[in-house]
Enzyme design. Sequence first.
Site, PDB file in Angstrom:
ATOM      1  CB  SER A 101     -50.354  24.711  61.425  1.00  0.00           C
ATOM      2  OG  SER A 101     -51.572  25.011  60.778  1.00  0.00           O
ATOM      3  CE  LYS A 103     -54.535  24.293  62.028  1.00  0.00           C
ATOM      4  NZ  LYS A 103     -55.854  24.199  61.427  1.00  0.00           N
ATOM      5  CE  LYS A 161     -47.491  21.153  59.991  1.00  0.00           C
ATOM      6  NZ  LYS A 161     -48.331  22.319  60.041  1.00  0.00           N
TER       7      LYS A 161
HETATM    8  P1  NDP Z   1     -49.110  22.489  50.960  1.00  0.00           P
HETATM    9  O1  NDP Z   1     -48.274  21.335  51.283  1.00  0.00           O
HETATM   10  O2  NDP Z   1     -50.223  22.365  49.975  1.00  0.00           O
HETATM   11  O3  NDP Z   1     -48.183  23.699  50.423  1.00  0.00           O
HETATM   12  C1  NDP Z   1     -47.000  24.034  51.078  1.00  0.00           C
HETATM   13  C2  NDP Z   1     -46.435  25.316  50.535  1.00  0.00           C
HETATM   14  O4  NDP Z   1     -45.150  25.526  51.131  1.00  0.00           O
HETATM   15  C3  NDP Z   1     -46.188  25.288  49.023  1.00  0.00           C
HETATM   16  O5  NDP Z   1     -46.318  26.595  48.533  1.00  0.00           O
HETATM   17  C4  NDP Z   1     -44.731  24.815  48.941  1.00  0.00           C
HETATM   18  O6  NDP Z   1     -44.077  25.199  47.774  1.00  0.00           O
HETATM   19  C5  NDP Z   1     -44.153  25.570  50.119  1.00  0.00           C
HETATM   20  N1  NDP Z   1     -42.919  24.946  50.596  1.00  0.00           N
HETATM   21  C6  NDP Z   1     -42.722  23.681  50.986  1.00  0.00           C
HETATM   22  N2  NDP Z   1     -41.448  23.495  51.395  1.00  0.00           N
HETATM   23  C7  NDP Z   1     -40.829  24.688  51.222  1.00  0.00           C
HETATM   24  C8  NDP Z   1     -39.504  25.140  51.442  1.00  0.00           C
HETATM   25  N3  NDP Z   1     -38.562  24.323  51.942  1.00  0.00           N
HETATM   26  N4  NDP Z   1     -39.213  26.419  51.162  1.00  0.00           N
HETATM   27  C9  NDP Z   1     -40.156  27.241  50.656  1.00  0.00           C
HETATM   28  N5  NDP Z   1     -41.431  26.881  50.421  1.00  0.00           N
HETATM   29  C10 NDP Z   1     -41.757  25.614  50.708  1.00  0.00           C
HETATM   30  O7  NDP Z   1     -49.626  23.058  52.342  1.00  0.00           O
HETATM   31  P2  NDP Z   1     -51.001  23.821  52.674  1.00  0.00           P
HETATM   32  O8  NDP Z   1     -51.140  25.011  51.802  1.00  0.00           O
HETATM   33  O9  NDP Z   1     -52.100  22.834  52.751  1.00  0.00           O
HETATM   34  O10 NDP Z   1     -50.695  24.259  54.177  1.00  0.00           O
HETATM   35  C11 NDP Z   1     -49.905  25.378  54.523  1.00  0.00           C
HETATM   36  C12 NDP Z   1     -49.995  25.559  56.033  1.00  0.00           C
HETATM   37  O11 NDP Z   1     -51.364  25.752  56.398  1.00  0.00           O
HETATM   38  C13 NDP Z   1     -49.515  24.310  56.816  1.00  0.00           C
HETATM   39  O12 NDP Z   1     -48.864  24.706  57.986  1.00  0.00           O
HETATM   40  C14 NDP Z   1     -50.818  23.580  57.124  1.00  0.00           C
HETATM   41  O13 NDP Z   1     -50.668  22.756  58.271  1.00  0.00           O
HETATM   42  C15 NDP Z   1     -51.757  24.751  57.321  1.00  0.00           C
HETATM   43  N6  NDP Z   1     -53.177  24.465  57.104  1.00  0.00           N
HETATM   44  C16 NDP Z   1     -53.629  23.803  55.966  1.00  0.00           C
HETATM   45  C17 NDP Z   1     -54.981  23.538  55.810  1.00  0.00           C
HETATM   46  C18 NDP Z   1     -55.523  22.841  54.591  1.00  0.00           C
HETATM   47  O14 NDP Z   1     -56.742  22.562  54.585  1.00  0.00           O
HETATM   48  N7  NDP Z   1     -54.741  22.551  53.555  1.00  0.00           N
HETATM   49  C19 NDP Z   1     -55.961  23.933  56.841  1.00  0.00           C
HETATM   50  C20 NDP Z   1     -55.406  24.685  57.936  1.00  0.00           C
HETATM   51  C21 NDP Z   1     -54.063  24.900  58.069  1.00  0.00           C
HETATM   52  P3  NDP Z   1     -44.079  24.275  46.452  1.00  0.00           P
HETATM   53  O15 NDP Z   1     -45.289  24.709  45.682  1.00  0.00           O
HETATM   54  O16 NDP Z   1     -42.792  24.592  45.804  1.00  0.00           O
HETATM   55  O17 NDP Z   1     -44.155  22.837  46.916  1.00  0.00           O
END
Ligand code: NDP
Length: 295
Positions: free
Chosen positions: A96, A171, A240
């Site tokens: 997002s 979104k 965010k």
């Molecule tokens: P999480 O916080 O659970 O996971 C984030 C992911 O990004 C992890 O794989 C993390 O890696 C990685 N990450 C974080 N910082 C960095 C970095 N600096 N460099 C590389 N990788 C990084 O997020 P979600 O999976 O919940 O969400 C992902 C996206 O989807 C977001 O934009 C969210 O707004 C959107 N979304 C989420 C929903 C939900 O229900 N959860 C629903 C709809 C949209 P690591 O494992 O190392 O921390």
Amino acid sequence: MKVAFLGLGDIGALMASHLARDPFDLVVWNRTASKAEAFAREHRAQVAATPAEAVKDAQVVITCLPSSVEVEAVLHGENGMLDSLRKGTVLIDCTSGDPPTSRSIAAELSGRGIDFIDAPVSGGTTAAKAGTLTVMWGGEQSVFERVRPVVEAFGKKIVHAGAVGSGDALKAVNNALLAVHILSAAEGLAVLVKAGVHPNVALEVINASSGRSNSSENLIPQRVLTRAFPRTFRLALLEKDIGIAAVLAEDLDAKAPLISLTAKRFHEARELLGEKADHVEAVKMVEQENGVEIK
Ligand code: NDP
């Protein structure tokens, strides 16, 4: 079809699981390598050590990261994707994200013969698990058609929002409404608890009336009244999203005071509850401020 998936977080891992089968040939990368390794133990996928390695043979690359800032980092940072992406590859950003960054990434990649679509999702972890997410995408129809099977693997309702950045805009506004609904339902119920009305009674009426929302119908009964507060979507990510919506409104000279107030309130909630809290825990801030519990 060779697909690379970067970002196996709460929702990313569930989305990627639908690509770990024919006709896809999946490579995954995650910043914390142990998560990618655990994923590959359970699913048919190769683990890449870096973003560059993940994308080097991919026809389609999916990023699902917290915000556009991390997408930029994975593109341009050390061992980033940029120089390894092949001409003709499509980058589908399911983060997002924010519209201006998506537009600038699309423009940069276009100069290298790489296509970009922003394709944020909604429906949460339940729909991600079932492969029935709603996908709102921005970009060219002809580009989308090349990756349609990939998006259909995890998406059910798939909607073209407009040019690149439109998916992100839609979104952000959807989630701004979610944030408003959570806080407004919490405030209303806190007032009613103070007035001596039991939350079950209040919700019985509200959910049969015009004040209802997904928050009053599902989130509050299932997560607040039970005090379960499972973590499915981090509060920090919703903060965010509503921040993106507030900036979008400002950039467009749109008057949206409710969105900007709710963005401030979610900022306060994030400071109070921290980076790991679930979005519905914002209710706890309203409870604390009012000295009541909604249960
Ligand atoms: P999480 O916080 O659970 O996971 C984030 C992911 O990004 C992890 O794989 C993390 O890696 C990685 N990450 C974080 N910082 C960095 C970095 N600096 N460099 C590389 N990788 C990084 O997020 P979600 O999976 O919940 O969400 C992902 C996206 O989807 C977001 O934009 C969210 O707004 C959107 N979304 C989420 C929903 C939900 O229900 N959860 C629903 C709809 C949209 P690591 O494992 O190392 O921390």
